[in-house]
Scaffold this motif. Structure first.
Motif, PDB file in Angstrom:
ATOM      1  N   VAL A   8      10.351   2.593   1.575  1.00 65.00           N
ATOM      2  CA  VAL A   8      10.493   2.364   0.140  1.00 65.00           C
ATOM      3  C   VAL A   8      11.510   3.338  -0.453  1.00 65.00           C
ATOM      4  O   VAL A   8      12.353   2.946  -1.257  1.00 65.00           O
ATOM      5  CB  VAL A   8       9.124   2.463  -0.581  1.00 65.00           C
ATOM      6  CG1 VAL A   8       9.295   2.422  -2.092  1.00 65.00           C
ATOM      7  CG2 VAL A   8       8.207   1.342  -0.118  1.00 65.00           C
ATOM      8  N   SER A   9      11.465   4.586  -0.034  1.00 58.77           N
ATOM      9  CA  SER A   9      12.440   5.574  -0.529  1.00 58.77           C
ATOM     10  C   SER A   9      13.863   5.183  -0.147  1.00 58.77           C
ATOM     11  O   SER A   9      14.782   5.322  -0.954  1.00 58.77           O
ATOM     12  CB  SER A   9      12.110   6.962   0.023  1.00 58.77           C
ATOM     13  OG  SER A   9      10.918   7.437  -0.520  1.00 58.77           O
ATOM     14  N   ALA A  10      14.045   4.694   1.063  1.00 62.54           N
ATOM     15  CA  ALA A  10      15.373   4.252   1.498  1.00 62.54           C
ATOM     16  C   ALA A  10      15.825   3.048   0.673  1.00 62.54           C
ATOM     17  O   ALA A  10      16.996   2.962   0.274  1.00 62.54           O
ATOM     18  CB  ALA A  10      15.352   3.909   2.984  1.00 62.54           C
ATOM     19  N   ASP A  29       6.987   3.206  -5.151  1.00 69.45           N
ATOM     20  CA  ASP A  29       7.124   4.545  -4.592  1.00 69.45           C
ATOM     21  C   ASP A  29       6.162   5.520  -5.275  1.00 69.45           C
ATOM     22  O   ASP A  29       5.493   6.309  -4.599  1.00 69.45           O
ATOM     23  CB  ASP A  29       8.571   5.023  -4.746  1.00 69.45           C
ATOM     24  CG  ASP A  29       8.848   6.320  -4.029  1.00 69.45           C
ATOM     25  OD1 ASP A  29       8.512   6.432  -2.838  1.00 69.45           O
ATOM     26  OD2 ASP A  29       9.418   7.231  -4.664  1.00 69.45           O
ATOM     27  N   ARG A  30       6.071   5.453  -6.603  1.00 71.55           N
ATOM     28  CA  ARG A  30       5.137   6.318  -7.340  1.00 71.55           C
ATOM     29  C   ARG A  30       3.688   6.032  -6.944  1.00 71.55           C
ATOM     30  O   ARG A  30       2.893   6.956  -6.760  1.00 71.55           O
ATOM     31  CB  ARG A  30       5.300   6.133  -8.853  1.00 71.55           C
ATOM     32  CG  ARG A  30       6.523   6.808  -9.437  1.00 71.55           C
ATOM     33  CD  ARG A  30       6.514   6.787 -10.954  1.00 71.55           C
ATOM     34  NE  ARG A  30       6.403   5.443 -11.511  1.00 71.55           N
ATOM     35  CZ  ARG A  30       7.425   4.631 -11.750  1.00 71.55           C
ATOM     36  NH1 ARG A  30       8.659   5.018 -11.471  1.00 71.55           N
ATOM     37  NH2 ARG A  30       7.233   3.439 -12.272  1.00 71.55           N
ATOM     38  N   GLU A  31       3.365   4.758  -6.801  1.00 73.63           N
ATOM     39  CA  GLU A  31       1.994   4.386  -6.424  1.00 73.63           C
ATOM     40  C   GLU A  31       1.636   4.889  -5.030  1.00 73.63           C
ATOM     41  O   GLU A  31       0.521   5.375  -4.816  1.00 73.63           O
ATOM     42  CB  GLU A  31       1.818   2.871  -6.509  1.00 73.63           C
ATOM     43  CG  GLU A  31       1.831   2.337  -7.918  1.00 73.63           C
ATOM     44  CD  GLU A  31       1.868   0.823  -7.985  1.00 73.63           C
ATOM     45  OE1 GLU A  31       1.921   0.152  -6.930  1.00 73.63           O
ATOM     46  OE2 GLU A  31       1.853   0.297  -9.119  1.00 73.63           O
ATOM     47  N   ILE A  32       2.567   4.785  -4.109  1.00 78.63           N
ATOM     48  CA  ILE A  32       2.322   5.271  -2.746  1.00 78.63           C
ATOM     49  C   ILE A  32       2.106   6.781  -2.758  1.00 78.63           C
ATOM     50  O   ILE A  32       1.182   7.290  -2.121  1.00 78.63           O
ATOM     51  CB  ILE A  32       3.477   4.878  -1.801  1.00 78.63           C
ATOM     52  CG1 ILE A  32       3.477   3.370  -1.565  1.00 78.63           C
ATOM     53  CG2 ILE A  32       3.378   5.630  -0.475  1.00 78.63           C
ATOM     54  CD1 ILE A  32       4.711   2.860  -0.848  1.00 78.63           C
ATOM     55  N   LYS A  33       2.955   7.498  -3.480  1.00 83.71           N
ATOM     56  CA  LYS A  33       2.810   8.955  -3.557  1.00 83.71           C
ATOM     57  C   LYS A  33       1.465   9.349  -4.161  1.00 83.71           C
ATOM     58  O   LYS A  33       0.786  10.233  -3.651  1.00 83.71           O
ATOM     59  CB  LYS A  33       3.947   9.569  -4.385  1.00 83.71           C
ATOM     60  CG  LYS A  33       5.248   9.637  -3.660  1.00 83.71           C
ATOM     61  CD  LYS A  33       6.326  10.227  -4.539  1.00 83.71           C
ATOM     62  CE  LYS A  33       7.657  10.162  -3.829  1.00 83.71           C
ATOM     63  NZ  LYS A  33       8.768  10.549  -4.698  1.00 83.71           N
TER      64      LYS A  33
END
Length: 69
Positions: A5-7, A53-57
């Protein structure tokens, strides 16, 4: 999952920047409209991926009791 997701976020950011730059640099109204549309389209992807990405973190932080408060 987080790395993918970051990529993807990075790729979308670059696409938005490229299409926005191309829209600004052309004098052809149709080409400008196309690049502006592409930039908005990629921005939609970017917004979705940034939220994911925020949700995963947050999920990882909660599961690891990482929160400082």
């Amino acid at each position: 999952e987080a790395a993918a997701v970051s990529a993807a976020v990075l790729l979308e950011e670059r696409a938005v920047a490229l299409y926005s730059q191309r829209a600004e640099s052309t004098d052809d109204p149709k080409e400008k409209a196309l690049y502006e549309w592409l930039a908005r389209w990629e921005q939609g992807h970017l917004s979705f991926l940034a939220k994911l990405d925020r949700e995963i973190k947050e999920e990882v932080w909660h599961s690891q009791d990482f929160w400082p408060f």
